[in-house]
Scaffold this motif. Structure first.
Motif, PDB file in Angstrom:
ATOM      1  N   PHE A  28       0.931  -1.217   0.110  1.00 19.42           N
ATOM      2  CA  PHE A  28      -0.037  -0.167   0.029  1.00 19.42           C
ATOM      3  C   PHE A  28       0.909   1.280   0.073  1.00 19.42           C
ATOM      4  CE2 PHE A  28      -0.100  -2.138   4.040  1.00 19.42           C
ATOM      5  CZ  PHE A  28       0.427  -1.070   4.963  1.00 19.42           C
ATOM      6  N   PRO A  29       0.347   2.343  -0.379  1.00 22.61           N
ATOM      7  CA  PRO A  29       1.363   3.318  -0.807  1.00 22.61           C
ATOM      8  C   PRO A  29       1.576   4.107   0.545  1.00 22.61           C
ATOM      9  CG  PRO A  29      -1.011   4.071  -0.956  1.00 22.61           C
ATOM     10  CD  PRO A  29      -1.102   2.576  -0.909  1.00 22.61           C
ATOM     11  N   GLN A  30       2.941   4.754   0.545  1.00 25.45           N
ATOM     12  CA  GLN A  30       3.503   5.505   1.706  1.00 25.45           C
ATOM     13  C   GLN A  30       2.696   6.618   1.645  1.00 25.45           C
ATOM     14  OE1 GLN A  30       7.601   5.144   2.240  1.00 25.45           O
ATOM     15  NE2 GLN A  30       7.530   6.944   3.950  1.00 25.45           N
ATOM     16  N   PRO A  31       2.356   7.192   2.901  1.00 23.45           N
ATOM     17  CA  PRO A  31       1.749   8.220   2.872  1.00 23.45           C
ATOM     18  C   PRO A  31       2.422   9.675   2.482  1.00 23.45           C
ATOM     19  CG  PRO A  31       1.307   7.180   5.061  1.00 23.45           C
ATOM     20  CD  PRO A  31       2.465   6.429   4.089  1.00 23.45           C
ATOM     21  N   ARG A  99      -4.707   2.853  12.082  1.00 24.58           N
ATOM     22  CA  ARG A  99      -3.572   2.834  11.054  1.00 24.58           C
ATOM     23  C   ARG A  99      -3.832   1.814  10.057  1.00 24.58           C
ATOM     24  NH1 ARG A  99       0.802   5.761  12.725  1.00 24.58           N
ATOM     25  NH2 ARG A  99       1.002   6.556  14.679  1.00 24.58           N
ATOM     26  N   HIS A 103      -3.364   3.491   6.533  1.00 24.96           N
ATOM     27  CA  HIS A 103      -2.246   3.208   5.564  1.00 24.96           C
ATOM     28  C   HIS A 103      -2.769   2.816   4.174  1.00 24.96           C
ATOM     29  CE1 HIS A 103       0.387   4.470   8.431  1.00 24.96           C
ATOM     30  NE2 HIS A 103       0.488   3.393   9.212  1.00 24.96           N
ATOM     31  N   PHE A 109      -1.438   9.270  10.057  1.00 22.65           N
ATOM     32  CA  PHE A 109      -2.062   9.126  11.505  1.00 22.65           C
ATOM     33  C   PHE A 109      -1.376   9.709  12.451  1.00 22.65           C
ATOM     34  CE2 PHE A 109      -2.890   7.329  15.429  1.00 22.65           C
ATOM     35  CZ  PHE A 109      -4.098   7.744  15.605  1.00 22.65           C
ATOM     36  N   LEU A 110      -1.845  10.444  13.425  1.00 24.83           N
ATOM     37  CA  LEU A 110      -1.035  11.190  14.495  1.00 24.83           C
ATOM     38  C   LEU A 110      -1.843  10.784  15.793  1.00 24.83           C
ATOM     39  CD1 LEU A 110       1.520  12.581  15.908  1.00 24.83           C
ATOM     40  CD2 LEU A 110       0.246  14.540  15.574  1.00 24.83           C
TER      41      LEU A 110
END
Lengths: 447, 447
Positions: A28-31, A99, A103, A109-110
């Motif tokens: 899955f893509p890196q944010p 997450r 993701h 996410f924080l």
């Protein structure tokens, strides 16, 4: 032992079927970080669904990062929170790791507490420092409303998140531990009276769940308690419980509650809650050592210091585009917002309201980034699913009205289907299958 | 959806099989009150099993009441507590409601904290008032021993009950939440170092569980954390971990840990624990923000004020009949007692030790009531079952030595069979079946 093996076989067969469903979590893509920043505040139905939908839309669109900020690292499947009281659904199974899903949608996410929103300078203050944004989605949810009733906040439990469900559960078990150590003549007044204030969806479900916990779980384990002294009270100030559903169905619900031995006390508002019990405006007093406050909510405390316009329940007033008037690039939805709904009333603060709104907010944020056309929100009530005391529910879905066992089957199927996370769906299904076989657990884990 | 239905079918098939196992909970005897009173303190393996066995024996014997007093209203199946860390076993499923089982055995239960034991006047002080007794069984268990190591109690987590398992789990998840919000260069020293102090059964299992949680659950959900900075350390002061098992098996265990990337640090005692990390007697320092203390236990604090003779770990010294010398009618067992074992060593403070002792204590209490012959205790070590990091265990049972997947199958089968409660057995089996399919949950419920 042979039977245990059959059970094992069933479990493994189920596991095998699910294994087929499993797919790789790789790739899955890196944010994205940097670029234009969309900030989403809150991880409930409004925030989580907006993030998923916006993430999908932005996948092929570079130059924008989306960050969701929430207090907890999980999403709570709110409609099943009352079930935590009887324990027929395990707490962890209605908590979905944020997450894991964010993701996949390319959203960051924080985990942080939101402490303030400065619309003028486009900065959000959090427990992990300030965050700048270009576009902002406020989905901070709400908190219980006490309407100035004296003692309500101090002397009642609430049913807002899953921890509250556990607290109520432990409180009920605790009363029976007390009673079990006393002779029935020595019970203090109201020791075994459990009062739920608020006759909406949550209150009605909670009353049914308390009934289940007591009569299916506790009763066999605490057989020498005097059950003649157990009282379950559902108190609603308005003349009717469940104002949002069809009157015929409402009547069925009321009968169901009465048949379970739950006293439905309507048309009289609670004026005070004390450790001894509930006082009503009429002057009536019901001794009750355990009170669950479920009389509705108001917008989150964090919103109070915001400069935006709010309604009297501290919800941010938004326009048809779910945008804050006068604040380009800022949207609000869910329990934190008051959006124009049918007949001039605001959209009700429910899960289905928030989910529907998230579709429009995601669209409009995307439109704002891509200079597309924004959409207007139109609320379509999809119906109600209200479980009352196990194997019985009121279901009103797209014009269909069902009650009893059939209504219950529909309620369970719909909730399961909506549960978002495949793993949790299987686990909840298992919980329900076993609930059909075993009495509820009565361990007070103190959690 | 079709697959979901197959799963549903599996679950219902399993449920049906179990339904057949269900039997009526009606008709168990009302606990006797009055008459001669046997008081059992503690609801762990020692107290719970003594109560069940004594209850069975006394069923046909009138004129005696048995009361078990414990802090919690549930029994914890201790051997699976480390599994709570990864979440492969749900907390509630290893907690067994005491009353449900005690009632069937005709034993009363009181939830209360034991505050003092007055052997001279035959009175036990509890948080719910004083209790008189004629015969007394002390099974109050133990608590972690810190051996005077500076900072150990303040700056480490423990693994004593199920809540501790959850706390450790949440602590690990919390570190990754912190790391996810930082660039790898900015990680404070030891942020992702997890140290377990104590190389016995619990410590080894805990290290394996932390590994599982991180690499199966957290890693897919926190993909952009720098896993090169993750360190797992198992620190044992003695030259060898797992001193209680066969040396060949021990070597297999050590290799397994090393293969998982767990650093086995032996032959050097920890001299100080600080928020920054672990100091060793050799002068070495390992930065570690998360320390789990699992270096053994001592008898419960409550025993300190007792007049009976205790060993240096605050355990009550008992004779071969598990009786307190000089105190007729008072027995002690489990972690609260030091009983003479093989080769002049005391019986090790384990679940199997307590369960074996409970048989003799129940016999001797009954003998004392009926003027029968007391028995002497003889400890027979039945072996060890030690899971290391999922799908691998060291099993040494009645001379059989197994490791790897086979050892794991045996470990799981034995623990399941010993789980006492049918409902929980089915639920744990389901947990394990699903654990084989799904990655561990990473929600920090804050519980």
């Amino acid at each position: 032992m042979k039977k245990a093996l059959i059970t094992a076989g069933g479990a493994l067969a189920a596991a095998g079927a699910v294994r087929a469903l499993r797919r790789s979590r790789e790739g899955f893509p890196q944010p994205r970080s940097g670029g234009r920043r969309v900030l989403i505040l809150g991880g409930g139905f409004g925030g989580f669904y907006t993030a998923l939908r916006l993430g999908e839309r932005l996948k092929s669109y570079a130059g924008t990062s989306v960050l969701l900020v929430a207090r907890d690292n999980f999403f709570t499947f709110q409609p099943l929170v009352p079930d935590v009281i009887s324990g027929n659904t395990e707490v962890r199974h209605i908590a979905i790791p944020l997450r894991r899903h964010l993701h996949r949608a390319g959203v960051n996410f924080l985990r942080a507490e939101v402490e303030g929103i400065d619309l003028e300078n486009r900065i959000v203050q959090t427990s992990r420092g300030p965050l700048e944004y270009e576009l902002l989605v406020i989905a901070l949810g709400g908190q219980p409303a006490y309407f100035g009733v004296e003692g309500a906040e101090e002397h009642s439990l609430r049913l807002w998140d899953i921890r509250d469900g556990l607290r109520m559960r432990n409180a009920v078990i605790g009363r029976f531990e007390e009673a079990a150590a006393l002779r029935p003549d020595d019970y203090p007044p109201g020791l075994l009276t459990f009062a739920v204030v608020g006759g909406g969806y949550s209150g009605v479900e909670a009353a049914g769940q308390i009934h289940n916990l007591i009569h299916k779980g506790i009763r066999p384990d605490y057989p020498w308690v005097d059950y003649g002294q157990v009282r379950l009270v559902l108190a609603e100030g308005l003349p009717e419980i469940l104002p949002e559903i069809d009157p015929a169905l409402r009547e069925v619900g009321r009968r169901r509650l009465t048949n379970l031995g739950i006293e439905v006390h309507t048309g009289d508002f609670v004026s005070e809650v004390s450790p001894e019990g509930l006082s009503f405006r009429s002057g009536e007093f019901i001794p009750a050592r355990t009170v669950l406050w479920s009389a509705g909510g108001r917008g989150s405390e964090v919103l109070e210091s915001m400069t935006a316009e709010k309604d009297k329940m501290n919800r941010i007033v938004v326009n048809e585009r779910l945008q804050l008037p006068g604040h380009e690039g800022v949207w609000a939805l869910g329990d934190a917002a008051s959006a124009p709904g049918p007949d001039g009333n605001p959209v009700p603060p429910t899960a289905q309201g928030a989910v529907q709104e998230s579709e429009v907010v995601a669209h409009n944020v995307y439109a704002s980034l891509t200079e597309g056309e924004p959409r207007e929100f139109e609320y379509r009530p999809l119906g109600q699913l209200i479980e009352i005391g196990g194997a019985f529910a009121l279901s009103e879905v797209m014009g269909w009205k069902l009650s009893g066992t059939l209504g219950h089957a529909l309620e369970r199927a719909v909730h399961l289907q909506r549960l978002t996370d495949r793993q949790k769906r299987v686990r909840v299904l298992m919980d329900w299958a076993l609930d059909y076989v075993f009495p509820p657990d009565t361990s007070d884990l103190g959690l």
